[in-house]
Design an enzyme around this catalytic site. Structure first.
Site, PDB file in Angstrom:
ATOM      1  N   ARG A  88       0.848  -1.212   0.000  1.00 13.11           N
ATOM      2  CA  ARG A  88       0.000   0.000   0.000  1.00 13.11           C
ATOM      3  C   ARG A  88       0.879   1.256   0.000  1.00 13.11           C
ATOM      4  O   ARG A  88       0.535   2.272  -0.586  1.00 13.11           O
ATOM      5  CB  ARG A  88      -0.904   0.021   1.236  1.00 13.11           C
ATOM      6  CG  ARG A  88      -1.900  -1.141   1.309  1.00 13.11           C
ATOM      7  CD  ARG A  88      -2.652  -1.070   2.615  1.00 13.11           C
ATOM      8  NE  ARG A  88      -3.630  -2.125   2.789  1.00 13.11           N
ATOM      9  CZ  ARG A  88      -3.365  -3.318   3.319  1.00 13.11           C
ATOM     10  NH1 ARG A  88      -2.130  -3.626   3.694  1.00 13.11           N
ATOM     11  NH2 ARG A  88      -4.327  -4.208   3.469  1.00 13.11           N
ATOM     12  N   ASP A 148     -10.053  -4.621   8.810  1.00 14.50           N
ATOM     13  CA  ASP A 148      -9.094  -5.637   9.266  1.00 14.50           C
ATOM     14  C   ASP A 148      -9.717  -6.513  10.354  1.00 14.50           C
ATOM     15  O   ASP A 148      -9.484  -7.722  10.402  1.00 14.50           O
ATOM     16  CB  ASP A 148      -7.812  -4.965   9.788  1.00 14.50           C
ATOM     17  CG  ASP A 148      -7.176  -4.073   8.726  1.00 14.50           C
ATOM     18  OD1 ASP A 148      -7.383  -4.359   7.520  1.00 14.50           O
ATOM     19  OD2 ASP A 148      -6.493  -3.086   9.082  1.00 14.50           O
ATOM     20  N   ARG A 151     -12.024  -8.995   8.782  1.00 15.56           N
ATOM     21  CA  ARG A 151     -11.238 -10.104   8.204  1.00 15.56           C
ATOM     22  C   ARG A 151     -10.715 -11.030   9.302  1.00 15.56           C
ATOM     23  O   ARG A 151     -10.633 -12.247   9.130  1.00 15.56           O
ATOM     24  CB  ARG A 151     -10.080  -9.533   7.375  1.00 15.56           C
ATOM     25  CG  ARG A 151     -10.568  -8.905   6.084  1.00 15.56           C
ATOM     26  CD  ARG A 151      -9.425  -8.355   5.269  1.00 15.56           C
ATOM     27  NE  ARG A 151      -9.897  -7.834   4.001  1.00 15.56           N
ATOM     28  CZ  ARG A 151      -9.339  -6.849   3.332  1.00 15.56           C
ATOM     29  NH1 ARG A 151      -8.265  -6.244   3.826  1.00 15.56           N
ATOM     30  NH2 ARG A 151      -9.840  -6.447   2.184  1.00 15.56           N
ATOM     31  N   HIS A 175      -2.542   0.164   9.091  1.00 15.51           N
ATOM     32  CA  HIS A 175      -3.248  -0.639   8.075  1.00 15.51           C
ATOM     33  C   HIS A 175      -2.238  -1.022   6.982  1.00 15.51           C
ATOM     34  O   HIS A 175      -2.217  -0.443   5.901  1.00 15.51           O
ATOM     35  CB  HIS A 175      -4.420   0.183   7.499  1.00 15.51           C
ATOM     36  CG  HIS A 175      -5.197  -0.534   6.446  1.00 15.51           C
ATOM     37  ND1 HIS A 175      -5.891  -1.699   6.676  1.00 15.51           N
ATOM     38  CD2 HIS A 175      -5.385  -0.255   5.125  1.00 15.51           C
ATOM     39  CE1 HIS A 175      -6.474  -2.095   5.563  1.00 15.51           C
ATOM     40  NE2 HIS A 175      -6.177  -1.243   4.603  1.00 15.51           N
TER      41      HIS A 175
END
Ligand SMILES: NC(=O)c1ccc[n+]([C@@H]2O[C@H](COP(=O)([O-])OP(=O)(O)OC[C@H]3O[C@@H](n4cnc5c(N)ncnc54)[C@H](O)[C@@H]3O)[C@@H](O)[C@H]2O)c1
Ligand SMILES: O=C(O)C[C@H](O)C(=O)O
Length: 306
Positions: A88, A148, A151, A175
């Site tokens: 990212r 998150d 998940r 993140h």
């Protein structure tokens, strides 16, 4: 409640769709820089209104911020997503300029807006939005931990062989593929610690799969995910709209909380009509504290690239 969603791509459109289906906002304005794109997405979504039974009015505009005036909440999803094999953090050079300009345009037209930042690298983009707008710290929130944690619950449910609704758990920290901290010590199945049901080995697997959740999907899809991100950000918009005081781990500007300063990073917070209403300082053990400090160092390194 008027909500602006900047970026009518995969995540922005998914977010608008979930907001509409939940039917708590009067109006959603989609903004994109690609000519006609937001207008097209808005029209397509509006043609689901009679099928899905919502009254939310969705409109689309090409880069015209006057149509976003007096928004209560704005979501920033504009920018490029990563491709398989990328981190990212590699998106920063393209996305920083976009997020800065978008945040400035938003507050010019909606001085009382609360902004939720989604674009990656999200913690750094949240920090940048603070610097660019100077809004009070409660009114800029980064969305990462909600996704998150969803998940994490998915992986826990898989390991436990139970529905995700039976498990509770939270991910804090940055993140990023390496910075996320799934709090396995505190995760429960109906109040019973999950360690009662699964081995340490399985717990390690859950932890590692959670951290690379975004990368796993990027590899499968060829671009990053959108359904769970859209659902996560719409849940946060709903918490603000309905003043529900729900707790989400999210990227908050810290001023001493968790021993950290001048950084936006994922920690639990109460979300209501004022945005971040309270940062919740939970008792971390020494290993968790060390991981949070390490994660913060990595976020600071990315912030240094701004
Ligand atoms: N924080 C999270 O948990 C999370 C989750 C998923 C995706 N993301 C990030 O969200 C971003 C968007 O992902 P996506 O899959 O929707 O990408 P996408 O390419 O499908 O959509 C992005 C949209 O932004 C638009 N855009 C670009 N510059 C703009 C500008 N200046 N003004 C308005 N619109 C502009 C593009 O035209 C495009 O339609 C990426 O940076 C991605 O990494 C973050
Ligand atoms: O993985 C990505 O790049 C997008 C997003 O941050 C995610 O976690 O799905």
């Amino acid at each position: 409640m008027k909500v602006t969603v900047v970026g009518a791509g995969a995540v922005g459109a998914s977010c608008a769709e979930y907001i509409a289906i939940k039917d708590f906002a009067e109006e959603v304005v989609l903004v994109d820089i690609k000519e006609g794109f937001a207008e097209g997405k808005a029209m397509d979504l509006m043609q689901t209104a009679s099928l899905n039974g919502f009254d939310t009015k969705i409109t689309g505009v090409t880069n015209d911020y006057s149509k976003t005036a007096d928004s209560d909440v704005a979501v920033i999803t504009s920018g490029i997503p990563r491709k398989p094999g990328m981190t990212r953090e590699e998106l920063i050079s393209t996305n920083a300029g976009i997020v800065k300009q978008v945040a400035e345009n938003l507050i010019k037209n909606s001085p009382n807006v609360t902004i939720i930042v989604v674009s990656n690298p999200m913690d750094t983009m949240t920090y940048l939005a603070h610097k660019a707008t100077n809004l009070p710290k409660n009114r800029i929130i980064g969305m990462g931990g909600a996704l998150d944690s969803a998940r994490f619950k998915y992986r826990l449910a898989e390991a436990l062989g139970c529905p995700a609704s039976d498990v509770d758990g939270m991910v804090i920290g940055g993140h990023s593929d390496t910075g996320m901290i799934p709090l396995t010590r505190l995760a429960t199945r109906n109040s019973v610690p999950v360690s009662k049901f699964i081995s340490e080995e399985k717990m390690d697997y859950v932890r590692e799969e959670t951290k690379v959740g975004g990368a796993t999907l990027t590899k499968l899809l060829g671009t990053s995910a959108w359904y769970a991100p859209g659902a996560a950000v719409s849940a946060m918009v709903q918490a603000i709209a309905c003043d529900s005081k729900k707790m989400f781990p999210c990227s908050c500007l810290l001023e001493g909380e968790y021993g950290l300063n001048d950084i936006s990073i994922g920690v639990p917070a109460i979300i209501g009509k004022n945005g971040i209403e309270e940062i919740v300082e939970i008792e971390l053990d020494d290993a968790e504290k060390a991981k949070l400090n390490e994660s913060a160092e990595a976020v600071r390194k990315t912030n240094g690239l701004l």
